[in-house]
Design a protein around this motif. Structure first.
Motif, PDB file in Angstrom:
ATOM      1  N   LEU A   1      33.781  41.172  25.515  1.00  0.00           N
ATOM      2  CA  LEU A   1      32.385  41.352  25.918  1.00  0.00           C
ATOM      3  C   LEU A   1      31.917  40.188  26.778  1.00  0.00           C
ATOM      4  CD1 LEU A   1      30.880  42.722  22.583  1.00  0.00           C
ATOM      5  CD2 LEU A   1      31.129  43.980  24.734  1.00  0.00           C
ATOM      6  N   ALA A   2      32.280  38.971  26.413  1.00  0.00           N
ATOM      7  CA  ALA A   2      31.899  37.805  27.211  1.00  0.00           C
ATOM      8  C   ALA A   2      32.554  37.847  28.589  1.00  0.00           C
ATOM      9  CB  ALA A   2      32.296  36.519  26.484  1.00  0.00           C
ATOM     10  N   ALA A   3      33.816  38.279  28.638  1.00  0.00           N
ATOM     11  CA  ALA A   3      34.508  38.391  29.923  1.00  0.00           C
ATOM     12  C   ALA A   3      33.846  39.446  30.801  1.00  0.00           C
ATOM     13  CB  ALA A   3      35.981  38.732  29.695  1.00  0.00           C
TER      14      ALA A   3
ATOM     15  N   ASP B   1      41.698  34.695  25.546  1.00  0.00           N
ATOM     16  CA  ASP B   1      40.268  34.371  25.472  1.00  0.00           C
ATOM     17  C   ASP B   1      39.537  35.012  26.636  1.00  0.00           C
ATOM     18  OD1 ASP B   1      41.086  32.806  27.592  1.00  0.00           O
ATOM     19  OD2 ASP B   1      40.016  31.005  26.910  1.00  0.00           O
ATOM     20  N   ARG B   2      38.240  34.783  26.706  1.00  0.00           N
ATOM     21  CA  ARG B   2      37.407  35.427  27.734  1.00  0.00           C
ATOM     22  C   ARG B   2      37.833  35.066  29.144  1.00  0.00           C
ATOM     23  NH1 ARG B   2      31.967  33.310  25.316  1.00  0.00           N
ATOM     24  NH2 ARG B   2      33.203  33.874  23.489  1.00  0.00           N
ATOM     25  N   THR B   3      38.274  33.832  29.340  1.00  0.00           N
ATOM     26  CA  THR B   3      38.713  33.415  30.670  1.00  0.00           C
ATOM     27  C   THR B   3      39.960  34.172  31.094  1.00  0.00           C
ATOM     28  OG1 THR B   3      37.792  31.198  30.304  1.00  0.00           O
ATOM     29  CG2 THR B   3      39.444  31.423  32.043  1.00  0.00           C
ATOM     30  N   ALA B   4      40.912  34.304  30.180  1.00  0.00           N
ATOM     31  CA  ALA B   4      42.151  35.008  30.501  1.00  0.00           C
ATOM     32  C   ALA B   4      41.895  36.493  30.743  1.00  0.00           C
ATOM     33  CB  ALA B   4      43.154  34.828  29.363  1.00  0.00           C
ATOM     34  N   ILE B   5      40.989  37.074  29.966  1.00  0.00           N
ATOM     35  CA  ILE B   5      40.674  38.500  30.149  1.00  0.00           C
ATOM     36  C   ILE B   5      40.037  38.722  31.517  1.00  0.00           C
ATOM     37  CG2 ILE B   5      39.313  40.430  29.278  1.00  0.00           C
ATOM     38  CD1 ILE B   5      39.525  39.075  26.473  1.00  0.00           C
ATOM     39  N   ALA B   6      39.071  37.886  31.868  1.00  0.00           N
ATOM     40  CA  ALA B   6      38.409  38.024  33.164  1.00  0.00           C
ATOM     41  C   ALA B   6      39.402  37.850  34.307  1.00  0.00           C
ATOM     42  CB  ALA B   6      37.279  36.997  33.284  1.00  0.00           C
ATOM     43  N   GLU B   7      40.313  36.912  34.151  1.00  0.00           N
ATOM     44  CA  GLU B   7      41.297  36.683  35.196  1.00  0.00           C
ATOM     45  C   GLU B   7      42.227  37.890  35.343  1.00  0.00           C
ATOM     46  OE1 GLU B   7      43.108  34.836  38.316  1.00  0.00           O
ATOM     47  OE2 GLU B   7      41.225  34.342  37.292  1.00  0.00           O
ATOM     48  N   ALA B   8      42.559  38.543  34.239  1.00  0.00           N
ATOM     49  CA  ALA B   8      43.410  39.731  34.309  1.00  0.00           C
ATOM     50  C   ALA B   8      42.723  40.855  35.076  1.00  0.00           C
ATOM     51  CB  ALA B   8      43.772  40.191  32.902  1.00  0.00           C
ATOM     52  N   VAL B   9      41.410  41.009  34.904  1.00  0.00           N
ATOM     53  CA  VAL B   9      40.662  42.025  35.649  1.00  0.00           C
ATOM     54  C   VAL B   9      40.617  41.669  37.126  1.00  0.00           C
ATOM     55  CG1 VAL B   9      38.440  43.175  35.907  1.00  0.00           C
ATOM     56  CG2 VAL B   9      39.308  42.647  33.618  1.00  0.00           C
ATOM     57  N   ARG B  10      40.399  40.386  37.417  1.00  0.00           N
ATOM     58  CA  ARG B  10      40.348  39.965  38.832  1.00  0.00           C
ATOM     59  C   ARG B  10      41.671  40.244  39.524  1.00  0.00           C
ATOM     60  NH1 ARG B  10      38.212  35.097  36.404  1.00  0.00           N
ATOM     61  NH2 ARG B  10      35.932  35.158  36.398  1.00  0.00           N
ATOM     62  N   ARG B  11      42.770  40.026  38.829  1.00  0.00           N
ATOM     63  CA  ARG B  11      44.075  40.290  39.443  1.00  0.00           C
ATOM     64  C   ARG B  11      44.228  41.765  39.792  1.00  0.00           C
ATOM     65  NH1 ARG B  11      46.051  36.387  35.677  1.00  0.00           N
ATOM     66  NH2 ARG B  11      46.675  38.031  34.227  1.00  0.00           N
ATOM     67  N   LEU B  12      43.684  42.631  38.959  1.00  0.00           N
ATOM     68  CA  LEU B  12      43.724  44.052  39.276  1.00  0.00           C
ATOM     69  C   LEU B  12      42.944  44.354  40.555  1.00  0.00           C
ATOM     70  CD1 LEU B  12      43.229  45.666  35.746  1.00  0.00           C
ATOM     71  CD2 LEU B  12      45.323  45.665  37.112  1.00  0.00           C
ATOM     72  N   LYS B  13      41.825  43.691  40.740  1.00  0.00           N
ATOM     73  CA  LYS B  13      41.031  43.903  41.951  1.00  0.00           C
ATOM     74  C   LYS B  13      41.787  43.429  43.181  1.00  0.00           C
ATOM     75  CE  LYS B  13      36.608  42.989  44.148  1.00  0.00           C
ATOM     76  NZ  LYS B  13      35.305  42.293  44.105  1.00  0.00           N
ATOM     77  N   TRP B  14      42.426  42.261  43.060  1.00  0.00           N
ATOM     78  CA  TRP B  14      43.187  41.748  44.201  1.00  0.00           C
ATOM     79  C   TRP B  14      44.322  42.699  44.581  1.00  0.00           C
ATOM     80  CZ3 TRP B  14      43.612  36.439  41.350  1.00  0.00           C
ATOM     81  CH2 TRP B  14      42.366  35.786  41.401  1.00  0.00           C
TER      82      TRP B  14
END
Length: 612
Positions: free
Chosen positions: A507-509, A597-610
């Motif tokens: 949720l935080a991510a 953690d939230r940082t790793a989750i957010a980064e995983a989503v960003r990689r999908l966008k890239w």
């Protein structure tokens, strides 16, 4: 008690041997030699001491007979034939397709309490049944457990022996068939019954050493066991494996095989017989009431507060225990950590301290559910690995038990990997017919504790050590097999599927990503087994991208459960899980180092966008 008819008992034992041989010969497999050694013991028990109504297996006062040496099933089925419970025709279906007479006994037969065959389990389960009789049912039934001498090498036997001695379970008798020979050769102590007696005496047992082929000695020992007070009894019976058949008697290499010449063996034993044994029925008795004592009033936790799900489990169990007098709690000496201590304080008569003996704890839960009680057994999630064979066999036994594992995952923090349950979801998912639940907040936990109470089979609830935010209201429902979609939009790039502590990280991510203009859905998969397949497949087809997040090893956990539901749809699935051995660190550091953690989750989503 009148003197037994020794001639009849000898003929009955011969019939049991003959029928065990015939059944194994018809099957082409089985363990006749292990059956022959215990035939005299069981003949005297059935004819003179067992109290059981075969027409009413659920009768409250029935004794309980457990074949801990389950490979001696030909003997058990021969006993059922002698008692008139099965026919000779059914006896000869032993081990055949569709037969109730399986290679090792299971509750497919109404007179079998639990499945046996994994050695070392019958006595621990018998302890649970005996505990229920003395402390819960308050009914004078007796629990008889037939053990083999080989299985006395199992540690679980000695967990049971110490627990029974400590509790003074005079309603429990272990009948040990000391036939000297195991599967590959002689047992550790051979015919030295004194070696076993010394060990059992040290645990507070009354022991009797006898000739296991002498009906008079057997009768005396069983009678003595029934009237002994204040401690359990072990009858250590010296026997000969393959007794009565010269080709196999006391010979190595004959274990687990039908006899080479069964007709000659039957002839040597005097041929088939058709004796019937009249097993005495128990006296009519009533058990303690399990009726509800007050309406269910679950605790209500305010949204926004931080409360550990283990704390919510403890409070919810107390509420359930107040509403249902059939609910009992078992502990592995960690009640202050699992929060079962709240139940112990409220209902000491229904709380069972099993100490650090997880095998005995799970076995006792299985035994108590045999008697119709509703057990919850709790310890650290990691320590259920020590009892996993008992969990597996609970499923074989069609047992309804509820297990609760706290201190799960790396999020426990500084204690390090020895205390972290990182295999538990995979372990419990693999159990046949199991239920696996992983709540993320206190109100969800409370509702799932109640849901488990009416659930068939093995149910497992995973709780978190640290406090987490309450995100659900106390009036919300969480049916088993469901999930909660916490965030969803038509613009979602991916759906994050998670459970437990990582729901809050997801949720935080998602909030951080939204601030960047990237939308991501979040699914709280609190029911990991059974899955909400429909919701998962809808998420997979809507976004095409899924990220699973779990505080668990990657193997066998939530991520692979999700993949099992959506793999054929072809979505891109990224699994975030614990992949390296953790050390000691704070919970926040542990989640970061594991990449969940939230940082790793957010980064995983960003990689999908890239990539898109």
């Amino acid at each position: 008690m009148p003197d037994p008819d020794l001639h009849f008992l000898g003929e009955l034992a011969a019939q049991l041997r003959v029928d065990a041989i015939r059944a194994s010969a018809a099957a082409g497999s089985g363990h006749p030699t292990s059956s022959l050694s215990a035939a005299d013991l069981m003949a005297v028990l059935f004819a003179c001491h067992l109290r059981y109504d075969f027409d009413d297996p659920g009768a409250v006062g029935n004794d309980h007979l457990i074949f801990s040496k389950g490979h001696a099933s030909p003997l058990l089925y021969a006993l059922y034939k002698a008692a008139g419970a099965i026919t000779d025709e059914e006896l000869l279906t032993f081990r055949k397709h569709g037969s109730r007479l399986e290679g090792h006994p299971t509750p497919r037969l109404p007179w079998v309490d639990v499945g046996t065959g994994s050695l070392g389990q019958g006595l621990p389960v018998g302890v649970g049944i005996a505990l229920a009789g003395r402390r819960l049912d308050r009914v004078p039934y007796h629990v008889w457990v037939l053990c083999g001498d080989s299985e006395l090498a199992e540690g679980s036997i000695w967990e049971a022996a110490e627990h029974a001695g400590y509790e003074g379970l005079a309603n429990l008798t272990a009948i040990v068939d000391v036939n000297r020979l195991g599967q590959r050769g002689p047992t550790r102590h051979g015919w030295d019954t004194g070696a076993y007696a010394r060990r059992l005496c040290a645990f507070g047992w009354h022991t009797i050493e006898i000739d296991g082929h002498d009906p008079g000695q057997i009768d005396y020992a069983l009678q003595d066991a029934r009237v002994t007070r204040g401690r359990p009894t072990a009858i250590l019976a010296r026997t000969r494996k393959g007794e009565g058949v010269s080709d196999v008697e006391n010979r190595e290499g004959k274990h687990g095989k039908p006899l080479a010449d069964p007709d000659r063996a039957v002839e040597e034993l005097g041929g088939p017989r058709s004796l019937r044994v009249r097993v005495a029925k128990p006296e009519a008795v009533t058990r303690a009431s399990g009726a509800a004592s007050e309406p269910l009033r679950l605790p209500a936790f305010p949204v926004g507060e931080r409360i550990a799900t283990r704390t919510a489990y403890g409070e919810a169990l107390v509420a359930l225990g107040a509403a249902r007098r059939d609910v009992v709690a078992l502990d592995g000496e960690v009640a202050d950590s699992t929060k079962t201590e709240t139940f112990a304080e409220s209902f000491p008569d229904r709380f069972f301290e099993c100490y650090i003996a997880e095998q005995q704890m799970v076995a006792a839960a299985v035994g108590m559910q045999v008697r119709g009680w509703t057990p919850y057994a709790a310890t650290f999630a990691a320590f259920f690995t020590r009892a996993y064979d008992f969990v597996r066999m609970a499923a074989v036994s069609r047992a309804d038990i509820r297990l609760v594992g706290s201190h799960a995952g790396v999020s426990i923090g500084e204690d390090g990997p020895s205390q972290m349950g990182l295999e538990d979801i995979a372990m419990m998912r693999a159990v046949h017919g199991s239920t696996v639940l992983y709540p993320c907040d206190a109100n969800q936990t409370a509702k799932l504790v109640v849901e488990m109470a009416g659930r068939d089979g093995v149910s497992y609830l995973r709780t978190t050590r640290g406090a987490t935010p309450v995100i659900y209201g106390p009036d919300e429902e969480f049916p088993i097999g469901g999930c909660r979609v916490l965030r969803r939009s038509h613009e979602d790039l991916a759906t994050i599927v998670t459970a437990g502590i990582t729901v809050h990280e997801a949720l935080a991510a998602a909030e951080a990503l939204e601030a960047e203009g990237i939308m991501a859905g979040v699914v709280d998969l609190y029911s990991i087994k059974p899955l909400d397949v429909h919701a998962l497949r809808e998420a997979a087809t809507t976004t095409g991208n899924m990220i699973t997040v779990e505080d668990h090893w990657a193997e066998g956990g939530l991520g692979e459960a999700v993949l099992s539901a959506v793999a054929d749809l072809g979505p891109r699935v990224v699994q975030l899980a614990v992949r390296s051995m953790p050390g000691s660190a704070t919970p926040e550091e542990q989640l970061r180092d594991a990449g969940i953690d939230r940082t790793a989750i957010a980064e995983a989503v960003r990689r999908l966008k890239w990539r898109a």
